[in-house]
Design an enzyme around this catalytic site. Sequence first.
Site, PDB file in Angstrom:
ATOM      1  N   ASP A   1       0.842  -1.195   0.000  1.00 45.81           N
ATOM      2  CA  ASP A   1       0.000   0.000   0.000  1.00 45.81           C
ATOM      3  C   ASP A   1       0.886   1.258   0.000  1.00 45.81           C
ATOM      4  O   ASP A   1       2.041   1.200   0.422  1.00 45.81           O
ATOM      5  CB  ASP A   1      -0.869  -0.066   1.269  1.00 45.81           C
ATOM      6  CG  ASP A   1      -1.747   1.139   1.464  1.00 45.81           C
ATOM      7  OD1 ASP A   1      -2.236   1.691   0.468  1.00 45.81           O
ATOM      8  OD2 ASP A   1      -1.941   1.535   2.643  1.00 45.81           O
TER       9      ASP A   1
ATOM     10  N   ASP B   1      -0.377   4.955   0.827  1.00 46.25           N
ATOM     11  CA  ASP B   1      -0.692   5.982   1.832  1.00 46.25           C
ATOM     12  C   ASP B   1      -0.534   5.429   3.251  1.00 46.25           C
ATOM     13  O   ASP B   1      -1.146   4.415   3.606  1.00 46.25           O
ATOM     14  CB  ASP B   1      -2.128   6.495   1.650  1.00 46.25           C
ATOM     15  CG  ASP B   1      -2.340   7.127   0.274  1.00 46.25           C
ATOM     16  OD1 ASP B   1      -1.353   7.539  -0.358  1.00 46.25           O
ATOM     17  OD2 ASP B   1      -3.510   7.185  -0.161  1.00 46.25           O
TER      18      ASP B   1
ATOM     19  N   ASP C   1      -2.045  -0.713   5.941  1.00 49.83           N
ATOM     20  CA  ASP C   1      -2.387  -0.243   7.287  1.00 49.83           C
ATOM     21  C   ASP C   1      -3.886  -0.275   7.561  1.00 49.83           C
ATOM     22  O   ASP C   1      -4.306  -0.067   8.695  1.00 49.83           O
ATOM     23  CB  ASP C   1      -1.873   1.191   7.507  1.00 49.83           C
ATOM     24  CG  ASP C   1      -2.531   2.185   6.562  1.00 49.83           C
ATOM     25  OD1 ASP C   1      -2.519   1.930   5.339  1.00 49.83           O
ATOM     26  OD2 ASP C   1      -3.067   3.206   7.037  1.00 49.83           O
TER      27      ASP C   1
HETATM   28 MG    MG Z   1      -2.871   3.052   3.602  1.00 46.99          MG
END
Ligand code: MG
Length: 179
Positions: free
Chosen positions: A6, A8, A137
């Site tokens: 990922d 961000d 996350d």
């Molecule tokens: Mg993220």
Amino acid sequence: MLVLVDMDSVLADFEAAFEEKCRLTHPDFEFIVHEERTTFYLADSYPPEFRTMIVDIYKQPTFFHDMPVIPGGVEAIRQMADLGWQVFVCTHPFYINEHNFAGKYYWAETHIGKGWGERVIFASDKTMIRGDILIDDKPEISGVNQPEWEHIIFDRTYNRHVTGKRRLTWSNWREVLAP
Ligand SMILES: [Mg+2]
């Protein structure tokens, strides 16, 4: 090994980008303490009256171009590539800001390295993408498919309630991902 990572808040510091931009226009705005953040979406950590201001910052044309790096992430994925692993960046588009597509491409080319822009997969549904692992996350990731990848949690304060999944940081990824 086919690794999806990922962008961000895993490779790129979305939260720091917000704070840098916000300071320019709202120098007195009080930021939440990072270690106390409990919500996945940053805007949800602030009272609702600030939402419009926050979203206006997200919409700035260079918001995604200018995201700082999260220490260790770029080095880690370059090292994964050196191990012979296939590494792709798998990121959910930020549809309220059309410049995010160019910004994330630019970010990969600039901070990870030339050619990495072509390894950015924009996916509104990450379960559509195949891989062995997805480092992300977000506490829970769902979509139309049963994912083929194992979701490995990138450790953040707001996902600590998740148990039963492997969890890593950019300091311990080698141990966590060791066969
Ligand atoms: Mg993220």
